[in-house]
Design an enzyme around this catalytic site. Structure first.
Site, mmCIF file in Angstrom:
data_model
loop_
_atom_site.group_PDB
_atom_site.id
_atom_site.type_symbol
_atom_site.label_atom_id
_atom_site.label_comp_id
_atom_site.label_asym_id
_atom_site.label_seq_id
_atom_site.Cartn_x
_atom_site.Cartn_y
_atom_site.Cartn_z
ATOM 1 N N ASN A 1 -36.803 55.274 57.472
ATOM 2 C CA ASN A 1 -37.050 54.332 58.321
ATOM 3 C C ASN A 1 -36.162 53.349 58.174
ATOM 4 O O ASN A 1 -36.482 52.750 57.002
ATOM 5 C CB ASN A 1 -38.447 53.997 58.535
ATOM 6 C CG ASN A 1 -38.671 52.721 59.626
ATOM 7 O OD1 ASN A 1 -37.929 52.533 60.397
ATOM 8 N ND2 ASN A 1 -39.553 51.906 59.136
ATOM 9 N N GLY A 2 -35.510 52.878 59.251
ATOM 10 C CA GLY A 2 -34.457 51.480 58.806
ATOM 11 C C GLY A 2 -32.986 52.106 59.236
ATOM 12 O O GLY A 2 -32.858 53.021 59.823
ATOM 13 N N GLU B 1 -42.031 48.076 82.217
ATOM 14 C CA GLU B 1 -42.020 48.913 81.197
ATOM 15 C C GLU B 1 -42.909 50.277 81.531
ATOM 16 O O GLU B 1 -42.448 51.110 80.869
ATOM 17 C CB GLU B 1 -42.691 48.044 80.176
ATOM 18 C CG GLU B 1 -42.913 48.392 78.845
ATOM 19 C CD GLU B 1 -43.457 47.569 77.913
ATOM 20 O OE1 GLU B 1 -44.311 46.561 78.433
ATOM 21 O OE2 GLU B 1 -43.378 47.904 76.782
ATOM 22 N N GLU C 1 -44.707 37.996 81.712
ATOM 23 C CA GLU C 1 -45.184 38.956 81.098
ATOM 24 C C GLU C 1 -45.684 39.926 82.231
ATOM 25 O O GLU C 1 -45.697 41.312 81.964
ATOM 26 C CB GLU C 1 -46.579 38.655 80.369
ATOM 27 C CG GLU C 1 -47.448 39.164 79.870
ATOM 28 C CD GLU C 1 -46.591 40.424 78.812
ATOM 29 O OE1 GLU C 1 -45.480 40.276 78.455
ATOM 30 O OE2 GLU C 1 -47.021 41.472 78.477
ATOM 31 N N HIS D 1 -33.848 29.211 95.031
ATOM 32 C CA HIS D 1 -32.743 28.866 94.741
ATOM 33 C C HIS D 1 -31.750 30.043 94.562
ATOM 34 O O HIS D 1 -30.779 30.174 93.700
ATOM 35 C CB HIS D 1 -32.650 28.267 93.310
ATOM 36 C CG HIS D 1 -33.352 26.734 93.463
ATOM 37 N ND1 HIS D 1 -32.843 25.605 94.108
ATOM 38 C CD2 HIS D 1 -34.519 26.222 93.003
ATOM 39 C CE1 HIS D 1 -33.489 24.740 94.070
ATOM 40 N NE2 HIS D 1 -34.893 24.706 93.585
ATOM 41 N N LYS E 1 -44.479 43.876 81.878
ATOM 42 C CA LYS E 1 -45.526 45.296 81.912
ATOM 43 C C LYS E 1 -45.264 46.146 82.982
ATOM 44 O O LYS E 1 -45.261 47.086 82.714
ATOM 45 C CB LYS E 1 -46.828 44.548 81.730
ATOM 46 C CG LYS E 1 -48.049 45.038 81.080
ATOM 47 C CD LYS E 1 -47.819 44.643 79.750
ATOM 48 C CE LYS E 1 -46.888 44.474 78.865
ATOM 49 N NZ LYS E 1 -46.795 43.806 77.718
ATOM 50 N N ARG F 1 -44.211 54.561 66.669
ATOM 51 C CA ARG F 1 -43.068 53.771 66.296
ATOM 52 C C ARG F 1 -41.759 54.622 66.616
ATOM 53 O O ARG F 1 -40.519 54.240 66.316
ATOM 54 C CB ARG F 1 -43.329 54.174 64.762
ATOM 55 C CG ARG F 1 -44.325 53.250 63.807
ATOM 56 C CD ARG F 1 -44.403 53.493 62.844
ATOM 57 N NE ARG F 1 -43.067 52.516 62.005
ATOM 58 C CZ ARG F 1 -43.090 51.451 61.890
ATOM 59 N NH1 ARG F 1 -44.063 50.772 61.971
ATOM 60 N NH2 ARG F 1 -42.226 51.100 61.194
ATOM 61 N N LYS G 1 -42.858 51.160 69.872
ATOM 62 C CA LYS G 1 -43.712 50.094 69.539
ATOM 63 C C LYS G 1 -43.362 49.085 68.546
ATOM 64 O O LYS G 1 -43.724 47.802 68.892
ATOM 65 C CB LYS G 1 -45.243 50.714 69.031
ATOM 66 C CG LYS G 1 -46.392 49.684 68.933
ATOM 67 C CD LYS G 1 -46.762 49.158 70.085
ATOM 68 C CE LYS G 1 -47.966 48.221 69.752
ATOM 69 N NZ LYS G 1 -48.212 47.770 71.131
ATOM 70 N N CYS H 1 -38.739 54.289 63.044
ATOM 71 C CA CYS H 1 -39.249 55.374 62.828
ATOM 72 C C CYS H 1 -40.645 55.195 62.144
ATOM 73 O O CYS H 1 -40.910 54.278 61.745
ATOM 74 C CB CYS H 1 -38.320 56.259 62.154
ATOM 75 S SG CYS H 1 -36.783 56.461 62.801
ATOM 76 N N TRP I 1 -37.180 57.415 66.315
ATOM 77 C CA TRP I 1 -36.535 56.802 67.426
ATOM 78 C C TRP I 1 -35.047 56.432 66.919
ATOM 79 O O TRP I 1 -34.762 55.606 65.933
ATOM 80 C CB TRP I 1 -37.394 55.410 67.587
ATOM 81 C CG TRP I 1 -36.979 54.572 68.838
ATOM 82 C CD1 TRP I 1 -37.360 55.043 69.937
ATOM 83 C CD2 TRP I 1 -36.329 53.471 68.935
ATOM 84 N NE1 TRP I 1 -36.828 54.139 70.956
ATOM 85 C CE2 TRP I 1 -36.207 53.309 70.294
ATOM 86 C CE3 TRP I 1 -35.461 52.693 68.018
ATOM 87 C CZ2 TRP I 1 -35.454 51.970 70.597
ATOM 88 C CZ3 TRP I 1 -34.838 51.648 68.504
ATOM 89 C CH2 TRP I 1 -34.877 51.102 69.788
#
Ligand code: F6R
Length: 603
Positions: free
Chosen positions: A100-101, A484, A477, A500, A481, A27, A598, A2, A74
């Site tokens: 936050n936490g 996401e 990557e 394979h 991206k 956040r 983020k 958060c 969040w």
């Protein structure tokens, strides 16, 4: 996960609080809220949704006041609802907190508070905090003592800001979650991160774990858990307020892609002298006695770690990369000759911090490779090396990946020289190419055909990204991206692995992006043909000089012919643009993709 903030002044705080919350939305953005003291009590306004929805609900005059706290959420405990949005208050409404936490022992605390008659209105772990403080105030403790005593009951990770009605101050503390203080002319600020208040002040104090602080409009006092005064330096941050704004681009992500020439110049500035690397706190001999390197990281930073592993392995160094959340649970063997490098843009990713802690406890030396000075990783590791990319707001990491890899090229050179006693084989050519990288990235961005190619090759059956060597980490990557921000299925593979198993998924509706660095070209071309035989279109992302690959592929995105160790960084910029344009065409929420945030400060 958060963002928390506070503004402590003598005049209206609402406007600044809303600006700060907006700047902290990276956040978390599933609910938002503020509380202000307005002389008649504490007024709380909160709702599910983004800060813009909170703003729409507020009528300035009714909700303004000189001292306020704010939160953007969040969810961890309890779904995103109006009730679970912060701030939370005690039974009497005189104590209000944002957090936050995670409070790990909240269930036991809540049960005992309920046994003593406290009533709860949310599912959150946070709500125990105002109730604990309220109880102590009712027992006759002064505000500061009540706050400190209540915090002493908490287990877990937290940054907390709390107001008590009629008391012109904000009480705050941190343990395992970030909290910074902003010292302004007309008001003081608290926040999870500097961009929250950068428009109002650039004078910052980074708090340490275990610090408690009382902030008033004109002053602040930091103490330890026992109430003894603690001194922390005030620093001036060099970021400009505009650094955290969109600067004319439609999205932060696009702005940050375009910033890469500048951020890369910052990353390498003053760090290359001919054949030598000059890393501020890492003179020659820094890593004497190290014989093994382990990278721990998550997501995009994990891919940067893989890139670093590939470089070091090629230079004869024992190197491995671990997904931080796995490493924390199933740690690899370490000893005092092991250097464990936490690659973490934010420096606050809980999984990476836990992996680093596990390595430290077992005797390894730790190093934080991070973007954020004052972050937990930077402060808790034995050493910190900064990637100097500047603030990154878009949830999808872009410029920080390039800067992480560029920094790893430099750090890898220092490590190799210290461990083997020799520079790497072609270091002069590589370092020269690294110095040209910002210009090359500029060229890629200016001439990219990614917008038309992403439009032309949008698949109905997923998107694959393949590469060999360091291009494999960029394939992963590129796929991360893409998935996401487009919400479309995308996977990255080592090019030789397709046959394979994954080749079974390939159809004419599965565009495959093949990253060619100039190495292993023949093998990559064979893989491209295997794919084309199944009817799938292949888009090569490679230097124009790789003519046999560009001739074989159906389409191609060109990158400059840099040193082969660095070509994949340039290819990655093209893939960032592919993902961006595809997501833009699909009208996705590019800067704030669904379900993501983020900075992931939960395990
Ligand atoms: C993806 C992305 C994430 C982060 C990951 C680690 O675009 O940004 O995968 O890379 O959450 O974050 P840091 O680097 O802050 O530890």
């Amino acid at each position: 996960m958060c963002g928390i903030t506070a503004r402590i002044g003598n005049d209206g705080s609402l406007e600044d609080l809303l600006v700060s919350l907006k700047n902290l939305e990276y956040r978390g953005y599933d609910s938002a809220g503020i509380a202000v003291q307005n002389g008649a009590g504490i007024e709380v306004s909160k709702c599910e949704g983004e800060v813009s929805e909170l703003k729409a609900q507020l009528t300035a005059n009714e909700h303004d006041g000189p001292i306020g706290i704010g939160h953007t959420r969040w969810s961890t405990h309890g779904p995103p609802t109006d009730e679970n949005a912060h701030p939370h208050t005690g039974c009497e409404g005189r104590v209000t907190a944002v957090h936050n936490g995670i409070i790990e022992n909240y269930a036991a605390l809540r049960e005992s508070l309920q046994d003593r008659g406290h009533e709860f209105t949310s599912d959150t772990d946070t709500e125990v905090i105002p109730h604990l403080v309220e109880e102590r105030l009712n027992d006759g403790l002064e505000s500061e003592a009540a706050f400190r005593d209540a915090i002493g009951e908490l287990e877990g990770s937290y940054a907390i800001a709390l107001m008590i009605d009629g008391d012109p101050a904000v009480y705050a503390t941190r343990s395992g979650s970030p909290l910074v203080v902003g010292i302004g002319e007309d008001a003081n600020y608290l926040a999870s991160d500097v961009p929250a208040f950068l428009e109002f002040t650039d004078r910052v104090i980074y708090l340490e774990d275990g610090d408690d602080i009382v902030v008033t409009p004109d002053d602040h006092r930091i103490t330890d858990g026992a109430g003894r005064s603690v001194s922390r330096p005030t620093e001036t941050v060099e970021w400009e307020p505009g650094d955290a704004e969109k600067g004319g681009f439609d999205h932060y992500m696009l702005k940050e892609i375009h910033e890469q020439p500048v951020s890369l110049r910052q990353t390498i500035h003053g760090r290359i002298e001919g054949e030598d690397v000059v890393l501020e706190d890492f003179p020659p001999g820094t890593f004497d006695g190290i014989s093994r390197v382990q990278f721990v990281a998550c997501g995009t930073s994990y891919h940067a770690g893989m890139y670093g592993e590939w470089l070091l392995s090629k230079w004869g160094i024992d190197a491995n990369t671990f997904i931080a959340s796995e490493y924390a649970a199933y740690p690899a063997p370490v000893d005092d000759e092991t250097l464990v490098i936490g690659v973490t843009q934010s420096g606050e990713t809980a999984d990476t911090l836990e992996a680093l802690q596990s390595a430290r406890e077992r005797g390894a030396r730790t190093l934080a490779l991070t973007n954020v000075i004052g972050s937990t990783a930077a402060r808790t590791c034995d050493d910190a090396l900064f990637i100097r990319a500047g603030p990154e707001i878009g949830v999808a990491a872009t410029k920080t990946f390039s800067s992480q890899v560029a920094t790893l090229v430099l750090l890898g050179e220092r490590l190799t020289r210290d461990i083997t006693g020799e520079p790497t084989a072609d270091c002069r050519e590589r370092l020269e190419s690294l110095e040209s990288l910002p210009d090359h990235v500029e060229g890629v961005i200016e001439n990219s055909r990614a917008a038309s190619i992403s439009h032309r090759w949008l698949g109905d059956n997923g998107h694959f990204f393949i590469g060999r060597g360091n291009a494999y980490s960029v394939a992963l990557e590129g796929a991360l991206k893409f998935k996401e921000i487009t919400y479309e299925h995308a996977e990255g593979f080592a090019a030789g692995e397709l046959k394979h198993g994954p080749l079974a998924l390939v159809t004419s509706d599965t565009p495959v992006f093949a990253i060619g660095t100039g190495r292993h070209s023949k093998r990559l071309e064979s893989n491209v043909r295997e794919i084309q035989t199944r009817g799938a279109p292949v888009i090569a992302v490679t230097p124009r000089t790789a003519t046999s690959l560009t001739d074989t592929a159906d389409e191609f995105l060109s990158v400059p012919a840099a040193h082969p160790d660095l070509v994949a960084i340039l290819a990655n910029v093209q893939l960032q643009l592919i993902a961006y344009h595809a997501a833009d065409e699909m009208e996705r929420s590019i800067d704030k993709p669904r379900n993501l945030a983020k900075s992931v400060t939960v395990e």
